[in-house]
Each structure stands twice: as structure tokens, then as C-alpha cells.
Design an enzyme around this catalytic site. Structure first.
Site, PDB file in Angstrom:
ATOM      1  N   ASP A 142       0.973  -1.184   0.242  1.00 38.27           N
ATOM      2  CA  ASP A 142       0.212   0.133  -0.371  1.00 38.27           C
ATOM      3  C   ASP A 142       0.895   1.324  -0.271  1.00 38.27           C
ATOM      4  OD1 ASP A 142      -1.885  -1.763  -0.352  1.00 38.27           O
ATOM      5  OD2 ASP A 142      -2.920  -0.791   2.295  1.00 38.27           O
ATOM      6  N   ASP A 168     -14.500  -5.122  -3.298  1.00 35.19           N
ATOM      7  CA  ASP A 168     -14.467  -5.496  -1.830  1.00 35.19           C
ATOM      8  C   ASP A 168     -16.046  -5.871  -1.792  1.00 35.19           C
ATOM      9  OD1 ASP A 168     -11.505  -4.195  -1.653  1.00 35.19           O
ATOM     10  OD2 ASP A 168     -11.987  -2.792  -1.010  1.00 35.19           O
TER      11      ASP A 168
END
Lengths: 251, 204
Positions: A11, A130
Site C-alpha cells: 500500500d 471489496d
């Protein structure tokens, strides 16, 4: 036969890796270049870079980051975060990404998936989903880092994305992400049965058993971040343990 | 130092190929002119994208003929992924369009019994004989593949819903269905062998 892929995820915010990285021996644990190279040396099969910059200014580093990682990396690189239009994907591919991931923008405008697949090919087009469980056996798509329901069924959206040309699904369980309680295997099983393209499992891994469960549920690849960043396990150790269980991995 | 010419076909992502050659210390240059393809010491025909989009560009610019000549003469040429399929007789991806016809067969889609596209690492096994190719694990990203070899060439095979051509070589000409530039150390070593063979042929 295709081998199972183990994919560390970085990330990145404003050009730096976030989420604590605790490696020994790295000069700079926040450098995406050093981390990507370290993971390749450990035996990673692919690297995912997810840009989590909150602002367009922060994301301005994205192309530079991809170029710098590409110079050192000789395994595939997937980049996601902030891709709104086909040109965004184009500049990432030009910079050295091999695949581009889209998430929120594709849910808002599914035609984006069609545009990417037509222009760059299915093998470059990854749709990240997601998923949040709403009832046993049912999941809804969530967007904006899980803050919002998209009002769509996960399995139906995965099918639509593939019909539009997605070549791969990166499936994250929002319920499990960061919990270290294992992948949502029911979710993986439902989606991997519904689509003909590879499915990458994400969210919840903490042990070898978790990886093995995800693969048994139908995942073609497994993505993890903190388990590797924390130095709990190297990619090589995970692969060794999976091979010992009869899973075919690249060693 | 001699340089490698990377043929720009359509929207292909060339950065990975370019970076791989730069890591070998080779100067990489992009080009589309047939004359450059004819004259270059070493040429790479990369391939990400669609068969239909890439082929007309090749034929229209006379690039196809330049490539056929190079390959017939055994001059150092590397084709990658779609690049290999462009060398074949055609592809199911765009029926009615002919490939360069250097390799035998038509690229066909993987069967529905396996994941398509094939995205990931697969085992490569070489036929006996001398050459640049060796056994190992390679990274593939393809939906179509050749399932027959070409006489006079040495093939390497992989299996995804049945055997297919992973790579095929003749002299200094190497065509890979996988991506050597994304295949880690094994891929790097293969590129190194091709590149050093290409350099041996540089006239003094």
C-alpha cells in the site's frame, strides 16, 4: 499446470509504503523499490502496488513509483488506485505496470472495464472487488474503502466484470481484512465458481493454514500484506510450507 | 555497444521489455520503420494487445516482410507472447486474417476446462537438442496458444488444459509465448543467452 501465485501487496501513499514494514536489513522500509526487490528475492510471483493516496497530489508520485519499481523488478507488477479513465491505465502501463486494477470507478461506471479490455486486453485488466457479507452466502460490493455499499451483489458484479473483459478478479473480504482470522472461503468459492478467469484471494491471512484454505476454496493466487511486512513469514517460507502440503508453487 | 530494437506494435506495454534489456546492459530503442527492422542487429517483437490490431500495422508498414526476411536469414530476433502468435499462420482471435506464416499452425483459445486468460507461472519443458531454451518456470499472460510445432525448429512445451507451445527457437531466432522479461532469474538468464548470441553476430 499453472502454479499457485503468492503476491505481496504494497500500500503506497504519496510515493511511500504505508502499513508498518518491519524488515531487517532494508535501508529504507518505506521504499516501494527496496521492498519490491526484497519480495522478488524471497520468491514472490508478482507484486501488487495499491495507491491509497487521499489526494490527486499524493497520487502524482504514482507514475514515478511504477517507473522506479519496474527498473528493478523482473516479475509481473499490478498497479491499482485512482484509475478513473482508460488514459490513467495507459500511463501506468506505459510506466511499467503489466496489469492495472480498477475498483470504485468501475463500479460507478462499468463501461470503464470494457474500455480497458478493448484498449489494453483482458490480460491487463484486473477488477478489484471489496465484498461484505450481508447474510450467509450473500455478499454486497462496498466502495470508498468499505464506507459505502454499492448496492450490488458481488457474484453478479464479478460475472458482469468478466463479461466486459476483465481478465482477473482481485477479491477482498472486507469483513476479514486486517483481522488475521483467515480468508472468507465461502466468498472465494462462490466467485471462483461463477467466473472463468483467475481469482486472487485477499483479506485476513495470518497462517499457512489460511493460505491453504483459500486455495482449496478455488483461489488461483493469494495476496497478503501484513503477514509479509511484519516479517512473520517470508514468501519463501510460505511457499515451502505449501509445497510440503502438495501445493504446486514456483521455487 | 550494439542496441536492441523493440518494435512498437499498437498499444503494447513495452516498459517491461525495455527495463529487462537495460538490466542486461543493453541499450534498447523503440522503432517502427521497416528499414530499421531490416538493419538492426537484434530485434524484439513484443506483444501485449490484440492480434487484429497488431497485424495490419505490421503488414501496412512493410514491417512484416522485414521480419520474415530477418527470420529466414536466421538473424537475432525475439518474439514475445502475441509476437509469437503473429509469426504463426493466423489466430482464432481474428479469423480471416493471416499471420506472418513463419511458424506452423493457428493460435487457438484455451479450452473452457481451465482458467482463461492463463495468468501465472507454468512449467516449461524443452525438447532435446542444443539451443537457448532450458527447462524452468515461466510467466504467461495469454488466452490463445499454438498446439503444433514447426519442422526444423526446437520447441518447449507447457500444459494448460493440454500441451501447447511455450517457446520455439531456431538458431538466433527465439519466440516465447511466455514473458521472459517477467520470468524472474530464469527469464533473465534466457534473455542473456539470446542477447549474447545476438552480439556474437555483430560484424567487426
Amino acid at each position: 499446470m499453472l502454479m499457485v501465485r503468492i503476491i505481496p501487496c504494497l500500500d503506497v501513499r504519496d510515493g511511500r509504503v504505508v502499513k508498518g514494514v518491519q524488515f531487517q536489513g532494508l535501508r529504507d522500509a518505506g521504499s516501494p523499490v527496496e521492498l519490491a526487490a526484497e519480495y522478488e528475492a524471497q520468491g514472490a510471483d508478482e507484486i501488487v502496488i495499491l495507491d491509497v493516496s487521499a489526494t490527486p497530489e499524493g497520487r502524482g508520485h504514482q507514475v514515478e513509483t511504477v517507473q522506479a519499481v519496474r527498473r528493478v523488478l523482473s516479475i509481473p507488477l499490478t498497479v491499482g488506485g485512482g484509475v478513473r479513465v482508460a488514459e490513467d491505465a495507459g500511463s501506468l502501463l506505459e510506466a511499467g505496470a503489466d496489469k492495472v486494477g480498477v475498483n470504485t470507478a468501475a463500479v460507478a461506471r462499468p463501461q470503464l472495464v470494457t474500455e480497458l479490455a478493448e484498449r489494453y486486453g483482458a490480460q491487463c485488466t484486473v477488477v478489484a472487488i471489496d465484498a461484505r457479507c450481508t447474510a450467509p452466502g450473500t455478499w454486497e460490493v462496498v466502495v470508498r474503502s468499505g464506507q459505502e455499499s454499492a448496492g450490488r451483489d458481488v457474484v453478479a458484479w464479478a460475472r458482469e466484470a468478466v463479461d466486459r473483459g476483465a481478465g482477473e478478479i482481485l477479491l477482498t473480504s472486507w469483513d476479514r481484512d486486517g483481522t488475521r482470522s483467515g480468508y472468507d472461503t465461502a466468498l472465494l468459492s462462490a466467485v471462483s465458481k461463477a467466473v472463468p478467469v483467475p481469482v486472487i484471494a485477499s483479506g485476513g491471512a495470518a497462517t499457512i493454514e489460511h493460505f491453504h484454505q483459500a486455495l482449496s476454496a478455488g483461489a488461483d493466487a493469494i495476496l497478503a500484506a501484513s503477514i509479509f511486512h511484519d516479517g512473520d513469514m517470508t514468501v519463501g517460507a510460505v511457499k515451502g510450507a505449501l509445497a510440503a502440503r502438495g501445493v504446486e508453487v514456483r521455487q | 555497444m550494439s542496441e536492441v530494437l523493440i518494435v512498437r506494435t499498437g498499444t503494447a506495454n513495452l516498459a517491461s521489455v525495455q527495463a529487462a534489456f537495460e538490466r542486461l546492459g543493453a541499450a534498447a530503442r523503440m522503432g517502427t520503420e521497416a528499414a530499421a527492422v531490416r538493419d538492426a542487429v537484434a530485434v524484439v517483437l513484443p506483444g501485449v494487445g490484440a492480434f487484429a490490431a497488431a497485424l495490419p500495422a505490421l503488414e501496412a508498414d512493410g514491417l512484416g516482410e522485414a521480419l520474415r526476411e530477418r527470420i529466414a536469414a536466421g538473424r537475432p530476433t525475439l518474439a514475445v507472447c502475441l509476437g509469437l502468435q503473429l509469426l504463426a499462420e493466423g489466430s482464432e482471435e481474428s479469423p480471416g486474417q493471416s499471420g506472418l506464416g513463419v511458424l506452423r499452425g493457428v493460435a487457438r483459445r484455451f479450452p473452457e476446462t481451465v482458467r482463461v486468460p492463463q495468468l501465472g507461472w507454468n512449467q516449461v519443458r524443452c525438447e532435446a537438442g542444443d539451443g537457448m531454451l532450458g527447462d524452468g518456470a515461466a510467466y504467461f499472460a495469454n488466452s490463445y496458444r499454438l498446439i503444433e510445432s514447426t519442422p526444423g525448429w526446437r520447441a518447449a512445451w507447457s500444459d494448460h488444459g493440454g500441451e501447447f507451445i511455450a517457446a520455439i527457437e531456431r538458431g538466433a531466432v527465439l519466440a516465447c509465448q511466455f514473458h521472459p522479461e517477467l520470468s524472474g532469474r530464469w527469464g533473465k538468464a534466457l534473455l542473456e543467452r539470446w542477447w549474447s548470441r545476438a552480439q556474437e553476430r555483430v560484424p567487426c
